[in-house]
Design a protein around this motif. Sequence first.
Motif, short mmCIF file in Angstrom:
data_model
loop_
_atom_site.label_atom_id
_atom_site.label_comp_id
_atom_site.label_asym_id
_atom_site.label_seq_id
_atom_site.Cartn_x
_atom_site.Cartn_y
_atom_site.Cartn_z
N VAL A 222 0.84 -1.20 0.00
CA VAL A 222 0.00 0.00 0.00
C VAL A 222 0.87 1.25 0.00
N GLY A 223 1.95 1.22 0.78
CA GLY A 223 2.85 2.38 0.79
C GLY A 223 3.45 2.63 -0.59
N ARG A 224 3.87 1.56 -1.30
CA ARG A 224 4.41 1.72 -2.65
C ARG A 224 3.36 2.31 -3.59
N GLU A 225 2.16 1.81 -3.49
CA GLU A 225 1.09 2.30 -4.37
C GLU A 225 0.80 3.77 -4.15
N LEU A 226 0.94 4.22 -2.92
CA LEU A 226 0.66 5.63 -2.60
C LEU A 226 1.87 6.53 -2.81
N GLY A 227 3.01 5.93 -3.18
CA GLY A 227 4.21 6.72 -3.39
C GLY A 227 4.91 7.15 -2.12
N VAL A 228 4.69 6.43 -1.03
CA VAL A 228 5.32 6.78 0.25
C VAL A 228 6.79 6.38 0.20
N SER A 229 7.65 7.16 0.81
CA SER A 229 9.08 6.87 0.85
C SER A 229 9.35 5.66 1.75
N ASP A 230 10.56 5.11 1.63
CA ASP A 230 10.93 3.98 2.48
C ASP A 230 10.84 4.34 3.96
N ARG A 231 11.23 5.55 4.30
CA ARG A 231 11.15 5.95 5.72
C ARG A 231 9.71 5.93 6.21
N GLU A 278 -6.32 -3.46 4.64
CA GLU A 278 -5.86 -2.55 3.59
C GLU A 278 -6.41 -1.15 3.82
N ARG A 279 -7.70 -1.07 4.18
CA ARG A 279 -8.27 0.26 4.41
C ARG A 279 -7.62 0.94 5.60
N SER A 280 -7.40 0.20 6.69
CA SER A 280 -6.81 0.82 7.88
C SER A 280 -5.38 1.27 7.60
N THR A 281 -4.67 0.56 6.72
CA THR A 281 -3.31 0.98 6.35
C THR A 281 -3.36 2.29 5.56
N ARG A 282 -4.31 2.40 4.64
CA ARG A 282 -4.45 3.65 3.87
C ARG A 282 -4.83 4.81 4.79
N VAL A 283 -5.62 4.54 5.79
CA VAL A 283 -6.00 5.58 6.74
C VAL A 283 -4.78 6.02 7.54
N PHE A 284 -3.92 5.07 7.93
CA PHE A 284 -2.70 5.45 8.66
C PHE A 284 -1.81 6.34 7.80
N GLY A 287 -3.09 11.37 3.57
CA GLY A 287 -2.81 12.02 2.30
C GLY A 287 -4.03 12.07 1.40
N ALA A 288 -3.76 12.29 0.10
CA ALA A 288 -4.86 12.46 -0.85
C ALA A 288 -5.70 11.20 -1.02
N GLY A 289 -5.11 10.01 -0.76
CA GLY A 289 -5.85 8.77 -0.92
C GLY A 289 -6.50 8.27 0.35
N ASP A 290 -6.61 9.09 1.37
CA ASP A 290 -7.17 8.66 2.66
C ASP A 290 -8.66 8.36 2.51
N PRO A 291 -9.12 7.13 2.82
CA PRO A 291 -10.56 6.83 2.73
C PRO A 291 -11.40 7.67 3.69
N ASN A 292 -10.78 8.17 4.76
CA ASN A 292 -11.52 9.01 5.71
C ASN A 292 -11.54 10.47 5.31
N GLY A 293 -10.84 10.82 4.23
CA GLY A 293 -10.79 12.21 3.85
C GLY A 293 -10.09 13.04 4.92
N ALA A 294 -10.71 14.16 5.29
CA ALA A 294 -10.13 15.05 6.30
C ALA A 294 -10.61 14.74 7.71
N ALA A 295 -11.38 13.64 7.88
CA ALA A 295 -11.92 13.30 9.21
C ALA A 295 -10.83 12.87 10.17
#
Length: 341
Positions: A222-231, A278-284, A287-295
């Motif tokens: 999920v981090g790779r898909e979102l373009g997150v750095s290794d750190r 997978e959803r909880s990882t995206r929420v952690f 960013g722009a792909g956050d399923p919770n948006g700005a919540a």
Amino acid sequence: MRRLTLSPLPARRSSAWPAAAVWPAAVAGTIALSLTGESAAHAAPPAPALTTTPPVPRTVGAPIAVAKAVATAVTASTYTVQPGDTVWAIARARGLDPAAVAAANGLGADAMIRPGQVLALTAAAAAPTAPAPAPAPAPATTTHEVRPGDTVSAIARANGVSLDAVLSANGLTRASIIYPGDILRIPSGTDSGAPAPAALPAATAPGLDAEQSENARLIIRVGRELGVSDRGIVIALGTAMQESWLRNLDWGDRDSLGLFQQRPSAGWGTPEQIRDPERSTRVFYGGAGDPNGAATRGLLDIPGWETLPYPDAAQAVQISAYPDRYAQWEQPATTWLAVLG
């Protein structure tokens, strides 16, 4: 006048000769030679003079001698019959169809040929050959460009093919990670193709069992898909290890659940959503792909997060009562990323 008495010939036909040759030319030649002592009125008519080399003696069961005789007497379009010849032997020596040679010369199935007879070969058709097998059609395939959030199983399901078929077509296993921009070959739904190779057991990282390693792979993917750095991925791995031992828990402190122990009461999602790893990882990550948006606020939403000390970056997302505990996982998480990512 001396009379010559001829004994009847035995009714025997060699199996080496086709049925059409009822009286082989060699027998006719023998009879003609036996009658040379008779008067002119009873003598057999002499054989026509040959313009080629002398006839090769015919030996039953010696097709090589026949082939040599044929090769000697053949011209471009005709052939002069030699003693012992048959239509079948003449045709086969030239790669022709015996029936076509007979038809070209007006010969029936039981017709005899005699030494000196000239056969036409131009109109004879070549012996038929078996057609070459048609090449097998190439299996039909389409392609799919991987987009953020895609998984191999979801791509296979959307195209109506099995997960194993897509894995096999792309040389992947169930442990493989795909990235946005990758091009996957999608076999047609009717193409069985070669059976998919048995998936190798998923590798585990040092200090992790199979379940923990699988969850770590998901966090990395999920981090790779979102373009997150290794750190950023190393921070996510250490946070999940501290919060849930990298397990998708259905319990925790108060109403905390899942890999990151997110709380429905704090707006991180419904219990079912939080238990979706997978959803909880995206929420952690946020960013722009956050399923919770700005919540809620994820790691990518923290200003300057990449310059923060490792435990401080994790604490900025989790707001834990024990912020210093994240630091112990920085080095192990770095190793897990190197092994699994």
